[in-house]
Design a protein around this motif. Structure first.
Motif, mmCIF file in Angstrom:
data_model
loop_
_atom_site.group_PDB
_atom_site.id
_atom_site.type_symbol
_atom_site.label_atom_id
_atom_site.label_comp_id
_atom_site.label_asym_id
_atom_site.label_seq_id
_atom_site.Cartn_x
_atom_site.Cartn_y
_atom_site.Cartn_z
ATOM 1 N N SER A 72 0.830 -1.211 0.000
ATOM 2 C CA SER A 72 0.000 0.000 0.000
ATOM 3 C C SER A 72 0.865 1.263 0.000
ATOM 4 O O SER A 72 0.465 2.293 -0.537
ATOM 5 C CB SER A 72 -0.970 0.005 1.178
ATOM 6 O OG SER A 72 -0.251 0.068 2.384
ATOM 7 N N LYS A 73 2.099 1.202 0.568
ATOM 8 C CA LYS A 73 3.004 2.366 0.560
ATOM 9 C C LYS A 73 3.686 2.523 -0.807
ATOM 10 O O LYS A 73 3.911 3.630 -1.261
ATOM 11 C CB LYS A 73 4.077 2.199 1.638
ATOM 12 C CG LYS A 73 3.569 2.470 3.041
ATOM 13 C CD LYS A 73 4.676 2.268 4.050
ATOM 14 C CE LYS A 73 4.114 2.248 5.465
ATOM 15 N NZ LYS A 73 5.057 1.660 6.424
ATOM 16 N N LEU A 74 4.017 1.410 -1.439
ATOM 17 C CA LEU A 74 4.800 1.450 -2.687
ATOM 18 C C LEU A 74 3.953 1.557 -3.945
ATOM 19 O O LEU A 74 4.428 2.007 -4.975
ATOM 20 C CB LEU A 74 5.656 0.176 -2.799
ATOM 21 C CG LEU A 74 6.728 -0.009 -1.728
ATOM 22 C CD1 LEU A 74 7.300 -1.411 -1.804
ATOM 23 C CD2 LEU A 74 7.839 1.017 -1.905
ATOM 24 N N PHE A 75 2.691 1.139 -3.860
ATOM 25 C CA PHE A 75 1.838 1.011 -5.041
ATOM 26 C C PHE A 75 1.051 2.285 -5.286
ATOM 27 O O PHE A 75 0.456 2.833 -4.368
ATOM 28 C CB PHE A 75 0.882 -0.173 -4.825
ATOM 29 C CG PHE A 75 -0.050 -0.439 -5.955
ATOM 30 C CD1 PHE A 75 0.399 -0.985 -7.144
ATOM 31 C CD2 PHE A 75 -1.407 -0.156 -5.827
ATOM 32 C CE1 PHE A 75 -0.463 -1.242 -8.196
ATOM 33 C CE2 PHE A 75 -2.280 -0.403 -6.868
ATOM 34 C CZ PHE A 75 -1.805 -0.951 -8.043
ATOM 35 N N ARG A 76 1.068 2.766 -6.528
ATOM 36 C CA ARG A 76 0.287 3.944 -6.890
ATOM 37 C C ARG A 76 -0.912 3.472 -7.717
ATOM 38 O O ARG A 76 -0.735 3.037 -8.854
ATOM 39 C CB ARG A 76 1.148 4.917 -7.682
ATOM 40 C CG ARG A 76 0.536 6.297 -7.751
ATOM 41 C CD ARG A 76 1.443 7.318 -8.415
ATOM 42 N NE ARG A 76 2.743 7.412 -7.765
ATOM 43 C CZ ARG A 76 3.898 7.413 -8.433
ATOM 44 N NH1 ARG A 76 3.921 7.335 -9.738
ATOM 45 N NH2 ARG A 76 5.032 7.507 -7.794
ATOM 46 N N PRO A 77 -2.134 3.501 -7.165
ATOM 47 C CA PRO A 77 -3.299 2.988 -7.901
ATOM 48 C C PRO A 77 -3.639 3.841 -9.128
ATOM 49 O O PRO A 77 -3.375 5.044 -9.143
ATOM 50 C CB PRO A 77 -4.433 3.025 -6.886
ATOM 51 C CG PRO A 77 -3.973 3.870 -5.763
ATOM 52 C CD PRO A 77 -2.495 4.004 -5.837
ATOM 53 N N THR A 78 -4.205 3.187 -10.141
ATOM 54 C CA THR A 78 -4.692 3.862 -11.340
ATOM 55 C C THR A 78 -6.152 3.457 -11.530
ATOM 56 O O THR A 78 -6.677 2.652 -10.750
ATOM 57 C CB THR A 78 -3.884 3.434 -12.595
ATOM 58 O OG1 THR A 78 -4.186 2.065 -12.869
ATOM 59 C CG2 THR A 78 -2.391 3.619 -12.400
ATOM 60 N N LYS A 112 -5.908 -1.405 -9.108
ATOM 61 C CA LYS A 112 -6.073 -0.874 -7.749
ATOM 62 C C LYS A 112 -5.734 -1.970 -6.738
ATOM 63 O O LYS A 112 -5.842 -3.158 -7.037
ATOM 64 C CB LYS A 112 -7.528 -0.453 -7.516
ATOM 65 C CG LYS A 112 -8.022 0.656 -8.411
ATOM 66 C CD LYS A 112 -9.488 0.949 -8.106
ATOM 67 C CE LYS A 112 -9.993 2.123 -8.890
ATOM 68 N NZ LYS A 112 -10.409 1.810 -10.234
#
Length: 198
Positions: free
Chosen positions: A14-20, A24
């Motif tokens: 959740s810290k490293l992932f940038r949702p699009t 998600k």
């Protein structure tokens, strides 16, 4: 990170992932409140998901093996006794086998299709069914076959949808093979009327 606890793996993700818009992080809850869990489950089903995955937050990741660290939670399925009226020859690992079966319900003297069943079979059961159904094939068109309506099977399913795709006007959503009903004739198969009631 396979030897790191699930809760820690998820926190890092959740810290490293940038949702699009397209990709998600899945929604989740951590709860021991049964009412909160039931509400989360109900919402997942309403949104069209098959169910939930319940995970032990302290568990490490074990690849290629089933463990009790993850459990699928699905709704209780309704069942129907349906008649096999067609099939689709498989490819790849299922080459030479009827990998999907077209099934129908009874509507007076007719059989009206309600879907295609391609899961729930063991490899052995699929071979047995193919051997049993092959002599009953009436027509073949590419990989699709029409089968004499003589065999009744029990299937379970998650939902029923209205559709013009099948002759019954309805489709079984996520149907799975349960067993062959050798004890039932096609006259005892479930009816379109029962399908509508369900």
């Amino acid at each position: 990170l396979m030897n790191v606890a699930q809760s820690e793996r998820r926190a890092r993700l959740s810290k490293l992932f940038r949702p699009t818009d397209r990709v998600k992080l899945t929604e989740s809850i951590v709860s021991d409140d049964i009412e909160e869990q039931a509400e989360f489950f109900r919402r997942a089903i309403e949104e069209g998901h098959e169910g939930l995955m319940a995970k032990d937050p302290e568990a490490v990741y074990v690849p290629g093996r089933r463990t009790e660290n993850w459990m699928k939670i699905k709704p209780a399925f309704e069942t129907l006794d349906v008649v096999i009226t067609g099939g689709v020859w498989g490819s790849g690992r299922r080459r030479g086998l009827l990998s999907s079966l077209i099934v129908a319900v009874r509507d007076r003297e007719e059989f009206k299709t309600v879907g295609k069943v391609g899961t729930g079979f063991s490899e052995e059961m699929l071979r047995e069914l193919t051997t049993q159904l092959e002599p009953k094939i009436i027509t073949t068109k590419g990989r699709d076959v029409e089968i004499e309506p003589e065999t009744v099977i029990e299937v379970d399913f998650q939902d029923i949808q209205k559709t013009a795709r099948y002759r019954a006007g309805y489709a079984l959503r996520i149907p799975r093979f349960k067993r062959i009903r050798t004890d039932k004739s096609t006259r005892e198969a479930d009816t379109l009327e029962r399908l509508k009631r369900l």
